[in-house]
Design a protein around this motif. Structure first.
Motif, PDB file in Angstrom:
ATOM      1  N   LYS A  64      -0.674  -3.343  -2.240  1.00  0.00           N
ATOM      2  CA  LYS A  64       0.708  -3.605  -2.633  1.00  0.00           C
ATOM      3  C   LYS A  64       0.785  -3.467  -4.145  1.00  0.00           C
ATOM      4  N   ALA A  65       1.665  -2.579  -4.594  1.00  0.00           N
ATOM      5  CA  ALA A  65       1.824  -2.312  -6.026  1.00  0.00           C
ATOM      6  C   ALA A  65       3.231  -2.675  -6.467  1.00  0.00           C
ATOM      7  N   ASP A  66       3.330  -3.431  -7.538  1.00  0.00           N
ATOM      8  CA  ASP A  66       4.631  -3.761  -8.118  1.00  0.00           C
ATOM      9  C   ASP A  66       5.071  -2.612  -9.012  1.00  0.00           C
ATOM     10  N   LEU A  67       6.148  -1.946  -8.615  1.00  0.00           N
ATOM     11  CA  LEU A  67       6.693  -0.815  -9.372  1.00  0.00           C
ATOM     12  C   LEU A  67       8.191  -1.008  -9.562  1.00  0.00           C
ATOM     13  N   PRO A  68       8.582  -2.038 -10.311  1.00  0.00           N
ATOM     14  CA  PRO A  68      10.009  -2.334 -10.448  1.00  0.00           C
ATOM     15  C   PRO A  68      10.768  -1.196 -11.099  1.00  0.00           C
ATOM     16  N   GLY A  69      11.934  -0.932 -10.551  1.00  0.00           N
ATOM     17  CA  GLY A  69      12.807   0.081 -11.124  1.00  0.00           C
ATOM     18  C   GLY A  69      12.498   1.504 -10.703  1.00  0.00           C
ATOM     19  N   LEU A  70      11.445   1.721  -9.925  1.00  0.00           N
ATOM     20  CA  LEU A  70      11.110   3.070  -9.478  1.00  0.00           C
ATOM     21  C   LEU A  70      11.618   3.309  -8.064  1.00  0.00           C
ATOM     22  N   ARG A  71      12.018   4.552  -7.811  1.00  0.00           N
ATOM     23  CA  ARG A  71      12.404   4.962  -6.467  1.00  0.00           C
ATOM     24  C   ARG A  71      11.201   5.632  -5.827  1.00  0.00           C
ATOM     25  N   LYS A  72      11.205   5.728  -4.515  1.00  0.00           N
ATOM     26  CA  LYS A  72      10.059   6.321  -3.818  1.00  0.00           C
ATOM     27  C   LYS A  72       9.843   7.779  -4.216  1.00  0.00           C
ATOM     28  N   GLU A  73      10.890   8.462  -4.663  1.00  0.00           N
ATOM     29  CA  GLU A  73      10.766   9.848  -5.104  1.00  0.00           C
ATOM     30  C   GLU A  73       9.986   9.967  -6.420  1.00  0.00           C
ATOM     31  N   GLU A  74       9.865   8.872  -7.147  1.00  0.00           N
ATOM     32  CA  GLU A  74       9.168   8.872  -8.435  1.00  0.00           C
ATOM     33  C   GLU A  74       7.710   8.434  -8.318  1.00  0.00           C
ATOM     34  N   VAL A  75       7.251   8.181  -7.090  1.00  0.00           N
ATOM     35  CA  VAL A  75       5.899   7.677  -6.856  1.00  0.00           C
ATOM     36  C   VAL A  75       5.166   8.615  -5.909  1.00  0.00           C
ATOM     37  N   LYS A  76       3.868   8.844  -6.177  1.00  0.00           N
ATOM     38  CA  LYS A  76       3.026   9.668  -5.301  1.00  0.00           C
ATOM     39  C   LYS A  76       1.844   8.847  -4.823  1.00  0.00           C
ATOM     40  N   VAL A  77       1.530   8.991  -3.537  1.00  0.00           N
ATOM     41  CA  VAL A  77       0.325   8.391  -2.957  1.00  0.00           C
ATOM     42  C   VAL A  77      -0.498   9.546  -2.418  1.00  0.00           C
ATOM     43  N   GLU A  78      -1.728   9.693  -2.923  1.00  0.00           N
ATOM     44  CA  GLU A  78      -2.584  10.822  -2.552  1.00  0.00           C
ATOM     45  C   GLU A  78      -4.005  10.336  -2.283  1.00  0.00           C
ATOM     46  N   VAL A  79      -4.747  11.170  -1.537  1.00  0.00           N
ATOM     47  CA  VAL A  79      -6.172  10.932  -1.331  1.00  0.00           C
ATOM     48  C   VAL A  79      -6.911  12.088  -1.981  1.00  0.00           C
ATOM     49  N   GLU A  80      -7.809  11.767  -2.916  1.00  0.00           N
ATOM     50  CA  GLU A  80      -8.606  12.779  -3.616  1.00  0.00           C
ATOM     51  C   GLU A  80     -10.056  12.681  -3.161  1.00  0.00           C
ATOM     52  N   ASP A  81     -10.721  13.810  -3.115  1.00  0.00           N
ATOM     53  CA  ASP A  81     -12.159  13.862  -2.812  1.00  0.00           C
ATOM     54  C   ASP A  81     -12.528  13.098  -1.545  1.00  0.00           C
ATOM     55  N   GLY A  82     -11.609  13.005  -0.609  1.00  0.00           N
ATOM     56  CA  GLY A  82     -11.906  12.407   0.687  1.00  0.00           C
ATOM     57  C   GLY A  82     -11.859  10.899   0.764  1.00  0.00           C
ATOM     58  N   ASN A  83     -12.108  10.170  -0.351  1.00  0.00           N
ATOM     59  CA  ASN A  83     -12.102   8.709  -0.243  1.00  0.00           C
ATOM     60  C   ASN A  83     -11.536   7.990  -1.476  1.00  0.00           C
ATOM     61  N   ILE A  84     -10.807   8.699  -2.341  1.00  0.00           N
ATOM     62  CA  ILE A  84     -10.188   8.078  -3.513  1.00  0.00           C
ATOM     63  C   ILE A  84      -8.685   8.004  -3.280  1.00  0.00           C
ATOM     64  N   LEU A  85      -8.169   6.784  -3.158  1.00  0.00           N
ATOM     65  CA  LEU A  85      -6.733   6.584  -3.024  1.00  0.00           C
ATOM     66  C   LEU A  85      -6.145   6.577  -4.425  1.00  0.00           C
TER      67      LEU A  85
END
Length: 157
Positions: A64-85
């Protein structure tokens, strides 16, 4: 829970949980978005210390990340190298009008990135993310633990 400050850019780690360590990027903050090493620090990272909780349940790892004032379009969630969130995004500066007189600017703007090395029991192909009221929730399901098969043996005699 953070216990000790790290020598790498003020990041904090939990010495009791090897999975809580941020991935060290030796080039992080080296160049700013403008490409200048002497640019103001506020341009380097918006909230490099974006607060993230990591909780493990029997079924999943929950971030759970606190990102006040941001919309979901301004945030990226990715997986790098198979096990890095990786959770990243950008908060834009407010538009300045010529007639505006600013008395104080405390809210940060710019880019941020947080990285977490996930354990081997994470199901990378089933990660889900949602955002509500400025809180990003990322759920990483876990591979169920195999319980040892117990076979009862009859005792004769």
């Amino acid at each position: 829970m953070s216990l000790i400050p790290s020598i790498f850019g003020g990041r904090r780690t939990n010495v009791f949980d090897p999975f809580s360590l941020d991935v060290f990027d030796p080039f992080e903050g080296f160049l700013t978005p403008s490409g200048l090493a002497n640019a103001p620090a506020k341009d380097v990272a918006a909230f490099t210390n974006a607060k993230v909780d990591w909780r493990e349940t029997p079924e999943a790892h929950v971030f759970k990340a606190d990102l006040p004032g941001l919309r979901k379009e301004e945030v990226k969630v990715e997986v790098e190298d198979g096990n890095i969130l990786q959770i990243s995004g950008e908060r834009s500066n407010e538009n300045e009008e010529k007639n505006d007189k600013w008395h104080r600017v405390e809210r940060s703007s710019g880019k941020f990135t947080r990285r977490f090395r996930l354990p081997e029991n994470a199901k990378m192909e089933e990660i889900k993310a949602s955002m509500e009221n400025g809180v990003l929730s990322v759920t990483v399901p876990k591979v169920p633990e195999k319980k040892p098969e117990v076979k009862s043996i009859d005792i004769s005699g």
